[in-house]
Write a protein that holds these residues in place. Structure first.
Motif, PDB file in Angstrom:
ATOM      1  N   LEU A 137      -3.808  29.334 -17.028  1.00  0.00           N
ATOM      2  CA  LEU A 137      -3.066  30.526 -16.601  1.00  0.00           C
ATOM      3  C   LEU A 137      -2.776  31.440 -17.783  1.00  0.00           C
ATOM      4  O   LEU A 137      -2.893  32.672 -17.687  1.00  0.00           O
ATOM      5  N   ILE A 169      -4.092  35.340 -18.368  1.00  0.00           N
ATOM      6  CA  ILE A 169      -3.260  36.514 -18.651  1.00  0.00           C
ATOM      7  C   ILE A 169      -3.726  37.201 -19.925  1.00  0.00           C
ATOM      8  O   ILE A 169      -3.813  38.435 -19.995  1.00  0.00           O
ATOM      9  N   MET A 205      -6.614  24.123  -8.245  1.00  0.00           N
ATOM     10  CA  MET A 205      -5.751  24.113  -7.060  1.00  0.00           C
ATOM     11  C   MET A 205      -6.422  23.493  -5.844  1.00  0.00           C
ATOM     12  O   MET A 205      -5.799  23.389  -4.788  1.00  0.00           O
ATOM     13  N   TRP A 250       6.637  25.281  -5.378  1.00  0.00           N
ATOM     14  CA  TRP A 250       5.186  25.335  -5.482  1.00  0.00           C
ATOM     15  C   TRP A 250       4.580  23.995  -5.059  1.00  0.00           C
ATOM     16  O   TRP A 250       4.979  22.947  -5.546  1.00  0.00           O
ATOM     17  N   GLY A 251       3.588  24.028  -4.141  1.00  0.00           N
ATOM     18  CA  GLY A 251       2.909  22.815  -3.731  1.00  0.00           C
ATOM     19  C   GLY A 251       3.678  21.984  -2.722  1.00  0.00           C
ATOM     20  O   GLY A 251       3.412  20.798  -2.565  1.00  0.00           O
ATOM     21  N   PRO A 264       4.421  20.387   0.672  1.00  0.00           N
ATOM     22  CA  PRO A 264       3.661  20.150   1.905  1.00  0.00           C
ATOM     23  C   PRO A 264       4.367  20.697   3.141  1.00  0.00           C
ATOM     24  O   PRO A 264       3.730  20.934   4.156  1.00  0.00           O
ATOM     25  N   ILE A 322      14.868  25.765 -11.288  1.00  0.00           N
ATOM     26  CA  ILE A 322      14.397  26.980 -10.614  1.00  0.00           C
ATOM     27  C   ILE A 322      13.257  27.596 -11.416  1.00  0.00           C
ATOM     28  O   ILE A 322      12.206  27.958 -10.877  1.00  0.00           O
ATOM     29  N   ALA A 382      10.076  25.576 -11.039  1.00  0.00           N
ATOM     30  CA  ALA A 382       9.468  25.684  -9.718  1.00  0.00           C
ATOM     31  C   ALA A 382       8.824  27.045  -9.504  1.00  0.00           C
ATOM     32  O   ALA A 382       7.852  27.159  -8.775  1.00  0.00           O
ATOM     33  N   LYS A 383       9.375  28.080 -10.147  1.00  0.00           N
ATOM     34  CA  LYS A 383       8.877  29.429  -9.864  1.00  0.00           C
ATOM     35  C   LYS A 383       7.950  29.954 -10.945  1.00  0.00           C
ATOM     36  O   LYS A 383       7.487  31.083 -10.847  1.00  0.00           O
ATOM     37  N   LEU A 384       7.679  29.172 -11.993  1.00  0.00           N
ATOM     38  CA  LEU A 384       6.927  29.682 -13.136  1.00  0.00           C
ATOM     39  C   LEU A 384       5.550  30.187 -12.726  1.00  0.00           C
ATOM     40  O   LEU A 384       5.100  31.247 -13.177  1.00  0.00           O
ATOM     41  N   ASN A 385       4.888  29.431 -11.821  1.00  0.00           N
ATOM     42  CA  ASN A 385       3.568  29.837 -11.364  1.00  0.00           C
ATOM     43  C   ASN A 385       3.612  31.193 -10.690  1.00  0.00           C
ATOM     44  O   ASN A 385       2.821  32.084 -10.995  1.00  0.00           O
ATOM     45  N   TYR A 386       4.579  31.360  -9.778  1.00  0.00           N
ATOM     46  CA  TYR A 386       4.684  32.641  -9.078  1.00  0.00           C
ATOM     47  C   TYR A 386       4.916  33.773 -10.059  1.00  0.00           C
ATOM     48  O   TYR A 386       4.368  34.870  -9.907  1.00  0.00           O
ATOM     49  N   TRP A 387       5.746  33.523 -11.079  1.00  0.00           N
ATOM     50  CA  TRP A 387       6.032  34.591 -12.048  1.00  0.00           C
ATOM     51  C   TRP A 387       4.784  34.951 -12.843  1.00  0.00           C
ATOM     52  O   TRP A 387       4.569  36.123 -13.167  1.00  0.00           O
ATOM     53  N   ALA A 388       3.954  33.954 -13.136  1.00  0.00           N
ATOM     54  CA  ALA A 388       2.705  34.275 -13.843  1.00  0.00           C
ATOM     55  C   ALA A 388       1.812  35.146 -12.970  1.00  0.00           C
ATOM     56  O   ALA A 388       1.190  36.096 -13.463  1.00  0.00           O
ATOM     57  N   TYR A 389       1.767  34.861 -11.652  1.00  0.00           N
ATOM     58  CA  TYR A 389       0.932  35.705 -10.780  1.00  0.00           C
ATOM     59  C   TYR A 389       1.481  37.128 -10.736  1.00  0.00           C
ATOM     60  O   TYR A 389       0.722  38.103 -10.722  1.00  0.00           O
ATOM     61  N   ILE A 390       2.825  37.223 -10.727  1.00  0.00           N
ATOM     62  CA  ILE A 390       3.421  38.565 -10.690  1.00  0.00           C
ATOM     63  C   ILE A 390       3.113  39.313 -11.977  1.00  0.00           C
ATOM     64  O   ILE A 390       2.848  40.525 -11.956  1.00  0.00           O
ATOM     65  N   SER A 412      -2.325  29.986  -3.808  1.00  0.00           N
ATOM     66  CA  SER A 412      -1.261  29.075  -4.246  1.00  0.00           C
ATOM     67  C   SER A 412      -0.290  28.779  -3.109  1.00  0.00           C
ATOM     68  O   SER A 412       0.370  27.746  -3.122  1.00  0.00           O
ATOM     69  N   ILE A 413      -0.203  29.668  -2.104  1.00  0.00           N
ATOM     70  CA  ILE A 413       0.644  29.372  -0.949  1.00  0.00           C
ATOM     71  C   ILE A 413       0.130  28.138  -0.217  1.00  0.00           C
ATOM     72  O   ILE A 413       0.895  27.318   0.281  1.00  0.00           O
ATOM     73  N   ALA A 423      -1.430  25.572  -1.454  1.00  0.00           N
ATOM     74  CA  ALA A 423      -1.537  24.332  -2.235  1.00  0.00           C
ATOM     75  C   ALA A 423      -0.529  23.295  -1.745  1.00  0.00           C
ATOM     76  O   ALA A 423       0.565  23.640  -1.308  1.00  0.00           O
ATOM     77  N   LYS A 424      -0.942  22.016  -1.775  1.00  0.00           N
ATOM     78  CA  LYS A 424      -0.031  20.929  -1.419  1.00  0.00           C
ATOM     79  C   LYS A 424      -0.105  19.871  -2.506  1.00  0.00           C
ATOM     80  O   LYS A 424      -1.191  19.589  -3.024  1.00  0.00           O
ATOM     81  N   LYS A 425       1.040  19.271  -2.793  1.00  0.00           N
ATOM     82  CA  LYS A 425       1.041  18.156  -3.753  1.00  0.00           C
ATOM     83  C   LYS A 425       0.435  16.932  -3.085  1.00  0.00           C
ATOM     84  O   LYS A 425       0.604  16.697  -1.894  1.00  0.00           O
TER      85      LYS A 425
END
Lengths: 81, 276, 131
Positions: A10, A14, A47, B26-27, B29, C7, C10-18, C54-55, C57-59
């Motif tokens: 990632l 960027i 992913m 994130w991730g 289920p 927080i 958990a949100k780091l990925n979303y922030w990178a996409y933003i 990424s929405i 994705a599942k662990k």
């Protein structure tokens, strides 16, 4: 999924994105955009979106780079910003 | 303009970051996106279509309309590029370049002068002088057939592995582009001419639409491949798998032809004489 | 601080996409070169696609290809074992449409260059005023 690898990729994505819009040579921008697409493809493979990664590897990293280079070849390489 | 741009972008970003606070982790289920229709696809695909790759099954069967009109969009883009750039009629360039193959000497011949007679000793080369490169030409000539074979495998094996019409079509188009770059554009016109490429654009969409219409003719819904079972004498589940294959072939042909059309028009700026 | 850290993780990925989306949008607004604008548009496009993927994705889930054996038929697939395939389908077509629209955009760029002999937006504007 290994989150360390994902974070590194990632970061590279960027950096490539910033590089592609700041470099002052359109041919270089096209090549950096190809690198950006390929790293994005890796990210999708991590992913688990294999079909999307496959498409991006052939489309983004392959064909759209060729189209950009063709356009730069037919127009000019110079850019002010 | 720059400061205004930065302000707009920062506003946009902060709004989006504010929105992510309500997102599921994130991730997860149990995320809402994974709860409504996708479990049905995952659980029933194997019984209903016998296609293990869920993405292919959803792409071509459950959401066939979506894919069909995406194909039409791609077709439209190819035709639009053709109409934007193509210059009809011959435009004579200032001069032409020929290479004498045995000695490697290049000749520049001006517009009015008589070109050398057509023979095996002279070949026409691009004005942006291309060096005589045996290694590139030969290795690309070896790679291209394998590229095309792999593309056919990707299209045909999309049911069981990642792949399908879109990917295979792009690889087929890329192999023709590789041929056109490593040799020259005039030689690639002898393999796939411009007329052939534009016709193939339409042919792929036609294959898709006809496969859908066969379902209607056989007394079922449009794009319901289960109706093909009466035509081929197989059970409806296998017929669905076959229908997906036909549709993927149509998509592959359209994507290949559009990629080639885009390259021909962009690389020669619509003049179709010299490429990259 | 201790409540904030989970927080952030958990949100780091979303922030990178933003961040990627912001890079693309900035290039579309502030850069004056037309090819740079198109590169920015492509970056914005791929960032949105990345967000969609990424929405889904599942662990602890595997890729959406059902495991099937030759003997004894396939066992029933459970939804929690496979990644959500729906965003993949929608975005796969979006990528190929993106390259088709990219072709049209580049064709327009070549046409503009043939008309004005430049790709810079401000130079095109001054030439338009001169005419």
């Amino acid at each position: 999924m290994i989150w360390q690898i994902e974070l590194v990729v990632l970061l590279i994505v960027i950096i490539c994105g910033i590089g592609a819009i700041t470099v002052k040579d359109l041919l270089g921008a096209a090549i950096l955009f190809g690198a950006y697409s390929f790293m994005m493809c890796l990210l999708w493979a991590i992913m688990g979106a294999v079909d999307v990664a496959f498409t991006e590897a052939s489309v983004g990293a392959g064909v759209s780079t060729v189209l950009f280079v063709a356009t730069v070849f037919r127009t000019s390489r110079r850019t002010k910003d | 303009m720059k400061t205004l741009g930065i302000i707009v972008v920062l506003l946009f970003g902060s709004l989006l970051i504010y929105c992510t606070l309500d997102f599921p982790p994130w991730g997860d289920p149990q995320a809402p996106a994974s709860m409504h229709v996708s479990p049905r696809y995952i659980e029933r695909t194997m019984q209903e279509t016998s296609v293990p790759n869920i993405v292919t099954a959803v792409l071509a069967d459950y959401r066939g309309y979506d894919t069909m009109f995406e194909t039409v969009v791609i077709f439209t883009a190819g035709v639009a590029c053709f109409f934007l750039l193509r210059i009809f009629g011959r435009i004579e360039s200032e001069s032409r370049m020929y290479r004498h193959i045995p000695t490697g000497i290049t000749l520049r011949i001006s517009k009015d002068a008589e070109p050398p007679r057509e023979s095996r000793e002279f070949e026409r080369i691009d004005l942006a002088w291309v060096p005589y490169d045996v290694v590139v030409k030969t290795s690309c000539r070896i790679i291209v057939p394998f590229c095309q074979l792999f593309a056919l495998y990707v299209i045909a094996h999309g049911h069981h592995s990642p792949g399908g019409g879109f990917q295979g079509g792009v690889i087929l188009g890329a192999s023709v582009i590789l041929f056109a770059i490593s040799n020259n554009m005039r030689l690639s016109f002898t393999r796939i001419s411009e007329k052939m490429a534009v016709l193939l654009c339409g042919l792929g969409v036609l294959i898709y639409a006809v496969t859908g219409a066969l379902g209607t003719l056989l007394g079922s819904n449009y794009l319901d491949y289960g109706a093909l079972s009466r035509l081929f004498g197989v059970d409806p589940v296998t017929a669905r798998s076959l229908g997906i294959l036909f549709v993927e072939i149509g998509v592959g042909i359209t994507v290949m032809a559009v990629i080639i059309t885009l390259y021909y028009n962009l690389a020669s700026a619509g003049r179709h004489d010299e490429g990259l | 601080m201790t409540e904030l850290l989970p927080i952030v993780i958990a949100k780091l990925n979303y922030w990178a996409y933003i961040a990627l989306m912001m890079i693309g949008l900035y290039a579309m607004i502030a850069k004056k070169n037309l090819v740079k604008k198109i590169i920015g548009m492509s970056i914005l496009q791929t960032a949105v696609i990345l967000f969609f993927i990424s929405i889904g994705a599942k662990k602890d889930a595997t890729i959406p290809i059902i495991v099937h054996g030759h003997e004894g038929g396939s066992h029933a697939a459970r939804a929690a074992e496979y990644i959500n395939p729906l965003p993949h389908v929608l975005m796969l077509t979006a990528i190929v449409v993106a390259v088709a629209t990219l072709g049209v955009a580049l064709a327009l760029v070549i046409k503009i260059y043939q008309q004005y002999q430049t790709l810079e937006e401000d130079e095109i504007l001054t030439r338009l005023q001169d005419e």
